[in-house]
Design a protein around this motif. Structure first.
Motif, short mmCIF file in Angstrom:
data_model
loop_
_atom_site.label_atom_id
_atom_site.label_comp_id
_atom_site.label_asym_id
_atom_site.label_seq_id
_atom_site.Cartn_x
_atom_site.Cartn_y
_atom_site.Cartn_z
N LYS A 74 6.91 0.32 6.72
CA LYS A 74 5.68 1.23 7.36
C LYS A 74 6.65 2.42 7.65
O LYS A 74 6.19 3.47 8.04
CB LYS A 74 4.86 0.63 8.64
CG LYS A 74 5.74 0.35 9.59
CD LYS A 74 4.90 0.04 10.76
CE LYS A 74 6.10 -0.64 11.85
NZ LYS A 74 5.44 -1.84 12.72
N THR A 76 7.99 5.48 6.24
CA THR A 76 7.72 6.20 5.37
C THR A 76 8.69 7.66 5.36
O THR A 76 9.10 7.80 4.52
CB THR A 76 6.38 6.88 5.17
OG1 THR A 76 6.12 7.76 6.48
CG2 THR A 76 5.09 5.94 4.94
N GLU A 77 9.12 8.05 6.72
CA GLU A 77 10.06 8.89 6.61
C GLU A 77 11.42 8.52 6.12
O GLU A 77 11.96 9.10 5.48
CB GLU A 77 9.98 9.33 8.23
CG GLU A 77 11.06 10.62 8.32
CD GLU A 77 11.02 10.98 9.87
OE1 GLU A 77 11.76 12.13 10.08
OE2 GLU A 77 10.50 10.10 10.75
N PHE A 79 12.04 6.23 4.13
CA PHE A 79 11.77 5.89 2.64
C PHE A 79 12.17 7.40 1.87
O PHE A 79 12.94 7.58 0.92
CB PHE A 79 10.59 5.48 2.24
CG PHE A 79 10.47 5.25 0.54
CD1 PHE A 79 11.22 4.21 0.10
CD2 PHE A 79 9.83 6.22 -0.03
CE1 PHE A 79 11.22 3.95 -1.26
CE2 PHE A 79 9.83 6.01 -1.39
CZ PHE A 79 10.49 5.03 -2.15
N LEU A 107 3.37 12.06 5.58
CA LEU A 107 3.81 10.75 5.79
C LEU A 107 3.08 9.73 6.34
O LEU A 107 2.69 8.59 5.81
CB LEU A 107 4.98 10.71 6.63
CG LEU A 107 6.21 11.53 6.16
CD1 LEU A 107 7.18 11.56 7.40
CD2 LEU A 107 6.88 10.95 4.84
N HIS A 110 0.29 8.56 3.65
CA HIS A 110 0.98 7.49 2.59
C HIS A 110 1.63 6.34 2.80
O HIS A 110 2.24 6.35 3.97
CB HIS A 110 2.11 8.32 1.56
CG HIS A 110 1.31 9.45 0.75
ND1 HIS A 110 0.77 10.64 1.35
CD2 HIS A 110 0.65 9.37 -0.29
CE1 HIS A 110 0.25 11.60 0.57
NE2 HIS A 110 0.17 10.82 -0.69
N SER A 111 1.38 5.41 2.23
CA SER A 111 2.44 4.09 2.40
C SER A 111 3.82 4.29 1.76
O SER A 111 3.79 5.16 0.84
CB SER A 111 1.83 2.84 2.04
OG SER A 111 1.38 2.68 0.58
N VAL A 112 4.88 3.28 2.07
CA VAL A 112 5.91 3.22 1.40
C VAL A 112 5.66 3.06 -0.23
O VAL A 112 6.20 3.65 -1.18
CB VAL A 112 6.83 2.16 1.94
CG1 VAL A 112 8.12 2.10 1.17
CG2 VAL A 112 7.59 2.76 3.36
N LEU A 115 4.47 6.00 -1.94
CA LEU A 115 5.61 6.92 -1.96
C LEU A 115 6.58 6.57 -3.22
O LEU A 115 7.08 7.38 -3.94
CB LEU A 115 6.39 7.28 -0.68
CG LEU A 115 5.26 7.85 0.24
CD1 LEU A 115 6.25 8.04 1.81
CD2 LEU A 115 5.12 9.36 -0.01
#
Length: 171
Positions: A74, A76-77, A79, A107, A110-112, A115
């Protein structure tokens, strides 16, 4: 010593993986040296014996944020930051289709895995491939290569008993 747990073929596959995922020959040499200098204690030897997947974790640990990304499912940042850093090391750019991919609203929406699909598409247009591997854990990990690495990665995955997929198909 790695040879106490793994076959020569498995060690060579891990070394080949390091060479494929490293953005520069200098970084590959640095990571290969660190890999070859790994020392395993008796507990490691007992735990890792007959489990070539452990070599993938070692590669991840050595090359994290330089040639490999590894993030919580979870996060996202992290990633976005790690994939941008890996892309920049290959003279590529990943914007995720927005002006500010680190924007909090972006962020959060969106999910990883979403992305990853976006990053894969952008990198593909620049002649690169974003890969991910099945960690069998609540995290995402992967790397960037040229398209020519696909056949070698398939062979390496078989030897290390792991699964790799292009970023268009996240695990």
């Amino acid at each position: 010593m790695l040879a106490e747990c793994f076959s020569e073929q498995q060690i060579l596959a891990a070394e080949q993986l390091i060479a494929l995922v490293s953005p520069t020959p200098e970084m590959a040499a640095e990571h290969l040296q660190a890999f070859r200098e790994l020392e395993l204690d008796e507990d490691d030897i007992e735990e890792f014996e007959d489990d070539p997947k452990q070599l993938m974790w070692m590669v991840k640990d050595i090359a994290d944020w330089e040639s490999v990304f590894y993030v919580d499912w979870k996060d996202t940042e992290s990633f976005v930051q790690s994939v941008q850093q890996l892309a920049e090391a290959r003279d590529a750019q990943v914007t995720f289709g927005v002006d500010d991919p680190e924007d909090e609203d972006f962020l959060e929406n969106h999910s990883v895995s979403q992305l990853m699909v976006l990053a894969h598409a952008e990198l593909q247009k620049q002649g690169l491939v974003l890969w991910n591997w099945s960690t069998l854990e609540d995290c995402y990990s992967g790397f960037i290569t040229t398209p020519a690495a696909a056949a070698d990665l398939s062979e390496i995955a078989g030897i290390l008993e792991v699964q790799f997929r292009e970023g268009s198909e996240p695990f």
